[in-house]
Write a protein that holds these residues in place. Structure first.
Motif, PDB file in Angstrom:
ATOM      1  N   LYS A 112       0.996  -1.473  -0.284  1.00 59.42           N
ATOM      2  CA  LYS A 112       0.120  -0.090  -0.532  1.00 59.42           C
ATOM      3  C   LYS A 112       0.834   1.365   0.203  1.00 59.42           C
ATOM      4  N   LYS A 113       0.216   2.286  -0.516  1.00 55.97           N
ATOM      5  CA  LYS A 113       0.812   3.713  -0.694  1.00 55.97           C
ATOM      6  C   LYS A 113       1.679   4.319   0.644  1.00 55.97           C
ATOM      7  N   SER A 159      -5.664  -6.602  -6.150  1.00 58.15           N
ATOM      8  CA  SER A 159      -7.214  -6.244  -6.054  1.00 58.15           C
ATOM      9  C   SER A 159      -7.565  -6.167  -4.394  1.00 58.15           C
ATOM     10  N   VAL A 162      -5.507  -2.929  -3.388  1.00 61.24           N
ATOM     11  CA  VAL A 162      -6.204  -1.607  -3.651  1.00 61.24           C
ATOM     12  C   VAL A 162      -7.333  -0.705  -1.974  1.00 61.24           C
ATOM     13  N   LYS A 163      -7.667  -2.423  -2.290  1.00 60.52           N
ATOM     14  CA  LYS A 163      -9.261  -2.604  -1.641  1.00 60.52           C
ATOM     15  C   LYS A 163      -8.229  -2.293  -0.175  1.00 60.52           C
ATOM     16  N   GLU A 164      -7.267  -2.188   0.394  1.00 57.17           N
ATOM     17  CA  GLU A 164      -6.108  -1.953   1.779  1.00 57.17           C
ATOM     18  C   GLU A 164      -7.569  -3.488   2.297  1.00 57.17           C
ATOM     19  N   ASP A 182      -1.602  -0.601 -13.950  1.00 50.01           N
ATOM     20  CA  ASP A 182      -3.130  -0.710 -12.578  1.00 50.01           C
ATOM     21  C   ASP A 182      -2.238  -0.248 -10.984  1.00 50.01           C
ATOM     22  N   LYS A 185      -1.716   3.291 -11.436  1.00 47.16           N
ATOM     23  CA  LYS A 185      -3.064   3.621 -11.657  1.00 47.16           C
ATOM     24  C   LYS A 185      -3.353   3.703 -10.110  1.00 47.16           C
ATOM     25  N   SER A 186      -2.985   2.806  -8.711  1.00 47.24           N
ATOM     26  CA  SER A 186      -4.194   2.713  -7.792  1.00 47.24           C
ATOM     27  C   SER A 186      -2.329   3.414  -7.010  1.00 47.24           C
ATOM     28  N   GLU A 187      -1.414   3.601  -7.258  1.00 43.53           N
ATOM     29  CA  GLU A 187      -0.709   4.381  -6.637  1.00 43.53           C
ATOM     30  C   GLU A 187      -0.127   3.878  -5.120  1.00 43.53           C
ATOM     31  N   LEU A 188       0.404   2.403  -5.748  1.00 42.27           N
ATOM     32  CA  LEU A 188       1.108   1.245  -5.355  1.00 42.27           C
ATOM     33  C   LEU A 188       2.552   1.208  -4.952  1.00 42.27           C
TER      34      LEU A 188
END
Length: 239
Positions: A112-113, A159, A162-164, A182, A185-188
């Motif tokens: 996660k970012k 996924s 992204v949903k944490e 992806d 885009k999701s800033e991972l």
């Protein structure tokens, strides 16, 4: 009549055994870009399995599985002969033997970012997604202090990130390149870590000790190693 029946039965059993020995059954799951499930499966490991079949002079067939763990179970039971990309563990040594076919791909960590991973100790306290049946290296695989959760595959893992629902997962460069748009885009975040001292240097075919290839373990390993040393198989992307 009885003698004719017995002779016919023996001949039929002999032909059946020969037909079995001329085949090599591989279990494959959906693991892009190594393996894609389809009417005609494809991917880099599928290509390597085809090369393996030629080396062993076998006709290749597949059993398509919903996940890698199921493939391992089938290998253990002897229902399939081989899996491409089976990591070596003490538990698996009881029912499988190994032969290398390429150098191992590098591993990276996707998080996660708001999470930074600098070294192994940063795994502590994080929820780590691990695809079913996957192993990475002994230190990680056997570390019961880590919060590891089973996920279906790495695409599902993205996924969940992204949903944490999870904090991180490990991936190879193939997977990163495949899903990089992806991920960005999701800033991972992508962190590169050096696991070389912990991991095996090579990627292996895992063969069932109950295989029906009609070859000894020594013969199989010798033929595959010779192919590996000649460069017959597809190389790793980032050795």
């Amino acid at each position: 009549m009885i003698r004719i029946f017995v002779v016919t039965l023996i001949l039929a059993l002999s032909l059946s055994a020969q037909a079995s020995e001329n085949k090599m059954v591989a279990c494959i799951d959906d693991h892009p870009p190594y393996q894609y499930l389809a009417d005609e499966p494809y991917g880099s490991h599928i290509s390597d399995l085809k090369i393996l079949a030629k080396l062993l002079e076998k006709e290749l067939s597949y059993i398509q599985s919903p996940n890698f763990a199921r493939c391992v179970a089938l290998l253990k039971a002897g229902h399939v002969d081989v899996i491409a990309g089976l990591n070596e563990t003490e538990k698996r040594k009881k029912f499988a033997f190994y032969a290398p076919f390429k150098l191992a791909d590098k591993l990276t960590v996707i998080t996660k970012k708001d999470i930074t991973i600098n070294d192994y100790s940063d795994f502590q306290g994080k929820i780590i997604g691990v695809p079913r049946g996957s192993t990475y290296f002994a230190k990680f695989d056997n570390d019961t202090s880590l919060k590891k959760v089973s996920i279906q595959n790495q695409r599902i893992g993205l996924s969940l990130l992204v949903k944490e629902r999870i904090d991180l997962m490990m991936a190879n460069s193939y997977m990163l390149n495949l899903h990089l748009p992806d991920i960005q885009k999701s800033e991972l975040k992508i962190s590169t870590m050096n696991f070389d001292e912990e991991r095996a240097k090579e990627t292996y075919f895992g063969f069932s000790k109950k295989n029906e290839l009609g070859l000894t373990e020594e013969q199989v390993v010798k033929l595959v190693k010779q192919g590996f040393e000649r460069g017959d198989f597809l190389p790793a992307t980032n050795p």
